[in-house]
Write a protein that holds these residues in place. Structure first.
Motif, PDB file in Angstrom:
ATOM      1  N   VAL A 187       0.845  -1.193   0.000  1.00 40.96           N
ATOM      2  CA  VAL A 187       0.000   0.000   0.000  1.00 40.96           C
ATOM      3  C   VAL A 187       0.881   1.244   0.000  1.00 40.96           C
ATOM      4  O   VAL A 187       1.804   1.353   0.810  1.00 40.96           O
ATOM      5  N   CYS A 188       0.588   2.181  -0.912  1.00 40.07           N
ATOM      6  CA  CYS A 188       1.368   3.416  -1.030  1.00 40.07           C
ATOM      7  C   CYS A 188       0.433   4.609  -0.954  1.00 40.07           C
ATOM      8  O   CYS A 188      -0.566   4.671  -1.686  1.00 40.07           O
ATOM      9  N   ASP A 189       0.740   5.543  -0.087  1.00 42.65           N
ATOM     10  CA  ASP A 189       0.057   6.834  -0.014  1.00 42.65           C
ATOM     11  C   ASP A 189       0.985   7.881  -0.621  1.00 42.65           C
ATOM     12  O   ASP A 189       2.018   8.221  -0.033  1.00 42.65           O
ATOM     13  N   ILE A 190       0.629   8.395  -1.797  1.00 49.01           N
ATOM     14  CA  ILE A 190       1.493   9.291  -2.561  1.00 49.01           C
ATOM     15  C   ILE A 190       0.957  10.712  -2.430  1.00 49.01           C
ATOM     16  O   ILE A 190      -0.182  10.994  -2.828  1.00 49.01           O
ATOM     17  N   ALA A 191       1.772  11.600  -1.890  1.00 53.03           N
ATOM     18  CA  ALA A 191       1.369  12.986  -1.664  1.00 53.03           C
ATOM     19  C   ALA A 191       2.000  13.884  -2.718  1.00 53.03           C
ATOM     20  O   ALA A 191       3.206  13.807  -2.979  1.00 53.03           O
ATOM     21  N   VAL A 192       1.189  14.713  -3.350  1.00 55.91           N
ATOM     22  CA  VAL A 192       1.673  15.710  -4.309  1.00 55.91           C
ATOM     23  C   VAL A 192       1.112  17.074  -3.917  1.00 55.91           C
ATOM     24  O   VAL A 192       0.223  17.172  -3.063  1.00 55.91           O
ATOM     25  N   SER A 193       1.625  18.091  -4.545  1.00 57.43           N
ATOM     26  CA  SER A 193       1.167  19.442  -4.243  1.00 57.43           C
ATOM     27  C   SER A 193      -0.317  19.586  -4.547  1.00 57.43           C
ATOM     28  O   SER A 193      -0.841  18.990  -5.499  1.00 57.43           O
ATOM     29  N   VAL A 194      -0.973  20.398  -3.772  1.00 56.17           N
ATOM     30  CA  VAL A 194      -2.410  20.607  -3.949  1.00 56.17           C
ATOM     31  C   VAL A 194      -2.716  21.306  -5.268  1.00 56.17           C
ATOM     32  O   VAL A 194      -3.852  21.256  -5.765  1.00 56.17           O
ATOM     33  N   HIS A 195      -1.725  21.933  -5.899  1.00 53.44           N
ATOM     34  CA  HIS A 195      -1.925  22.648  -7.154  1.00 53.44           C
ATOM     35  C   HIS A 195      -1.789  21.738  -8.381  1.00 53.44           C
ATOM     36  O   HIS A 195      -2.033  22.202  -9.503  1.00 53.44           O
ATOM     37  N   GLU A 196      -1.403  20.471  -8.194  1.00 48.67           N
ATOM     38  CA  GLU A 196      -1.205  19.578  -9.330  1.00 48.67           C
ATOM     39  C   GLU A 196      -2.539  19.001  -9.804  1.00 48.67           C
ATOM     40  O   GLU A 196      -3.494  18.865  -9.051  1.00 48.67           O
ATOM     41  N   ASP A 197      -2.549  18.602 -11.108  1.00 46.49           N
ATOM     42  CA  ASP A 197      -3.717  17.949 -11.699  1.00 46.49           C
ATOM     43  C   ASP A 197      -3.723  16.479 -11.265  1.00 46.49           C
ATOM     44  O   ASP A 197      -2.804  15.721 -11.588  1.00 46.49           O
ATOM     45  N   VAL A 198      -4.745  16.092 -10.539  1.00 44.52           N
ATOM     46  CA  VAL A 198      -4.791  14.734  -9.988  1.00 44.52           C
ATOM     47  C   VAL A 198      -4.820  13.694 -11.092  1.00 44.52           C
ATOM     48  O   VAL A 198      -4.143  12.659 -11.022  1.00 44.52           O
ATOM     49  N   ASP A 199      -5.578  13.912 -12.149  1.00 44.66           N
ATOM     50  CA  ASP A 199      -5.662  12.934 -13.239  1.00 44.66           C
ATOM     51  C   ASP A 199      -4.313  12.734 -13.914  1.00 44.66           C
ATOM     52  O   ASP A 199      -3.926  11.601 -14.244  1.00 44.66           O
ATOM     53  N   ILE A 255       8.842  -4.150  -2.900  1.00 43.20           N
ATOM     54  CA  ILE A 255       8.132  -3.582  -4.041  1.00 43.20           C
ATOM     55  C   ILE A 255       7.748  -2.138  -3.761  1.00 43.20           C
ATOM     56  O   ILE A 255       7.868  -1.256  -4.629  1.00 43.20           O
ATOM     57  N   ARG A 256       7.306  -1.857  -2.571  1.00 39.61           N
ATOM     58  CA  ARG A 256       6.886  -0.495  -2.225  1.00 39.61           C
ATOM     59  C   ARG A 256       8.073   0.472  -2.297  1.00 39.61           C
ATOM     60  O   ARG A 256       7.956   1.580  -2.846  1.00 39.61           O
ATOM     61  N   ARG A 257       9.223   0.076  -1.764  1.00 34.44           N
ATOM     62  CA  ARG A 257      10.395   0.950  -1.773  1.00 34.44           C
ATOM     63  C   ARG A 257      10.849   1.253  -3.206  1.00 34.44           C
ATOM     64  O   ARG A 257      11.177   2.391  -3.538  1.00 34.44           O
ATOM     65  N   GLU A 258      10.896   0.225  -4.044  1.00 39.24           N
ATOM     66  CA  GLU A 258      11.338   0.426  -5.424  1.00 39.24           C
ATOM     67  C   GLU A 258      10.340   1.289  -6.197  1.00 39.24           C
ATOM     68  O   GLU A 258      10.730   2.148  -6.999  1.00 39.24           O
ATOM     69  N   PHE A 259       9.053   1.076  -5.950  1.00 38.00           N
ATOM     70  CA  PHE A 259       8.030   1.869  -6.638  1.00 38.00           C
ATOM     71  C   PHE A 259       8.131   3.341  -6.255  1.00 38.00           C
ATOM     72  O   PHE A 259       8.082   4.228  -7.121  1.00 38.00           O
ATOM     73  N   LEU A 260       8.308   3.629  -4.984  1.00 37.67           N
ATOM     74  CA  LEU A 260       8.431   5.022  -4.554  1.00 37.67           C
ATOM     75  C   LEU A 260       9.710   5.658  -5.082  1.00 37.67           C
ATOM     76  O   LEU A 260       9.724   6.852  -5.414  1.00 37.67           O
TER      77      LEU A 260
END
Length: 303
Positions: A187-199, A255-260
């Protein structure tokens, strides 16, 4: 005189006959007990071998079957020996009732004094019987977690990530969280800036996931395509997107570490911003006007 000798000889003969009969019965009881033990233990071994024959590739299951077979063989010996001992004492003319009463009192006292030990053995027996824990599993037992190194009727031995060994008594185990049974989820929780396009971010995440699964070094450990759950939460600085891989047991962390790691490079290459704290400063209007007037007065005085 002759009559007395005859009576004495007759009494001796009767006594010897009764003793011989009792001895014969004792011998028969011991032989029968030995036969019962041998037959029962042979049947348990045959059952164990049959079960082990169907589990050629599962060494831990074979080990578990061997442990259970030893427990059952021991129980057979104890039960049959107790029954045979009581029958022999009865043939010798010893009253068994007081012994059983005393044994009951002693057993009750031992049960109160060693109830935690008895609980450990009962819980360990069902842990093995129900196959809840196996050697090599990663589990959490209460506040203890780690790789299972050994499972006995008395305790479970764990080794955590730091190399510390935990001995967890079976009687203290109320819940078992097995993180490597059948399959695992990375399971990965990926955080990006609130100004980015989610799609657009989701498309990049799927591209990186497809590349990871196509990699020969990691593809065999992943059982299914990436599952994107969607936006998990958002706040003033970030949007968190949750996704997961289904992997082979105990492979989820690698797998999670390599994916991130790959995802971080893809974000940098695509210009996707990561979240950072925002600080907004609100100035008091009157204080700002007073400061401006002071600065103007100081500038006029210097002229």
């Amino acid at each position: 005189m002759n009559d007395n000798l005859i009576d004495i000889a007759t009494g001796w003969w009767q006594g010897l006959g009764s003793l011989a009969t009792s001895g014969l019965r004792i011998v028969l009881i011991l032989i029968l007990a030995w036969v019962v033990v041998r037959v029962a233990q042979r049947a348990i071994r045959l059952l164990r071998n049959r079960v082990a024959g169907r589990l050629d590739d599962d060494r831990e299951a074979i080990k578990r079957a061997e442990t259970l077979s030893r427990v059952f063989r021991y129980l057979v010996v104890v039960v049959v020996s107790l029954i045979a001992g009581m029958l022999v004492l009865g043939e010798l003319g010893v009253s068994v009732a007081p012994i059983l009463g005393a044994a009951g009192v002693v057993g009750l006292a031992v049960g109160f004094g060693a109830q935690s030990l008895v609980k450990d053995y009962f819980t360990g027996f069902f842990l093995l019987l129900e196959n809840q824990i196996r050697q090599g599993d990663v589990v959490q037992l209460g506040s203890h977690s780690g790789v299972v190194e050994e499972v006995t009727l008395r305790y479970v031995q764990l080794r955590d990530y730091d190399g510390n060994v935990h001995y967890v008594p079976n009687g203290t185990i109320t819940t078992v969280i097995n993180m490597t049974r059948g399959f695992s989820q990375a399971v990965c929780d990926i955080a990006v800036s609130v100004h980015e396009d989610v799609d657009a971010v989701v498309r990049v995440i799927r591209e990186v996931a497809a590349g990871l699964r196509a990699d020969e070094a990691f593809g065999d450990r992943i059982l299914a395509d990436l599952e994107v759950a969607g936006v998990e939460r958002w706040d003033n600085a970030s949007v968190v997107i949750r996704c997961r891989f289904r992997t082979l047991p105990i492979e989820q962390w690698g797998i999670r570490r390599e994916f991130l790691r790959r995802l971080k490079g893809a974000f940098v290459a695509r210009g996707i911003r990561l979240p950072y704290p925002n600080l907004t400063v609100h100035a008091d209007a009157e204080a700002a006007n007073a400061a401006s007037l002071r600065e103007a007065a100081a500038a006029a005085a210097t002229r």
